[in-house]
Design a protein around this motif. Structure first.
Motif, PDB file in Angstrom:
ATOM      1  N   LEU A  17       0.825  -1.198   0.000  1.00 52.35           N
ATOM      2  CA  LEU A  17       0.000   0.000   0.000  1.00 52.35           C
ATOM      3  C   LEU A  17       0.859   1.247   0.000  1.00 52.35           C
ATOM      4  N   LEU A  18       0.554   2.168  -0.887  1.00 50.23           N
ATOM      5  CA  LEU A  18       1.200   3.476  -0.890  1.00 50.23           C
ATOM      6  C   LEU A  18       0.228   4.448  -0.247  1.00 50.23           C
ATOM      7  N   ALA A  19       0.622   5.053   0.884  1.00 44.67           N
ATOM      8  CA  ALA A  19      -0.288   5.934   1.609  1.00 44.67           C
ATOM      9  C   ALA A  19       0.501   6.910   2.477  1.00 44.67           C
ATOM     10  N   ASP A  20      -0.173   7.960   2.900  1.00 45.69           N
ATOM     11  CA  ASP A  20       0.393   8.924   3.846  1.00 45.69           C
ATOM     12  C   ASP A  20       0.397   8.273   5.228  1.00 45.69           C
ATOM     13  N   CYS A  21       1.560   8.155   5.836  1.00 41.17           N
ATOM     14  CA  CYS A  21       1.652   7.453   7.118  1.00 41.17           C
ATOM     15  C   CYS A  21       1.003   8.223   8.266  1.00 41.17           C
ATOM     16  N   HIS A  22       0.646   9.476   8.035  1.00 40.21           N
ATOM     17  CA  HIS A  22      -0.051  10.250   9.063  1.00 40.21           C
ATOM     18  C   HIS A  22      -1.564  10.063   8.979  1.00 40.21           C
ATOM     19  N   SER A  23      -2.047   9.476   7.897  1.00 44.24           N
ATOM     20  CA  SER A  23      -3.483   9.293   7.715  1.00 44.24           C
ATOM     21  C   SER A  23      -3.716   8.061   6.846  1.00 44.24           C
TER      22      SER A  23
END
Length: 52
Positions: A17-23
């Motif tokens: 998964l590629l995602a913003d680790c803060h959200s």
């Protein structure tokens, strides 16, 4: 890095998964673990990233 992981067969072992680790786009409790080698050196708020 996600492409390299997929090419070496890692996508069959876990969801990539590629995602913003803060959200993260995941419901609470949906994940058993996350691997993020070298990640914390590159985020503006490491504590918030780890809490997420």
């Amino acid at each position: 890095m996600l492409g390299a992981a997929a090419r070496t067969g890692r996508a069959g072992l876990a969801r990539l998964l590629l995602a913003d680790c803060h959200s993260l786009p995941l419901r609470s409790g949906a994940v058993h673990g996350i691997f993020g080698a070298g990640l914390l050196d590159h985020v503006h708020d490491p504590d918030a990233a780890l809490r997420e």
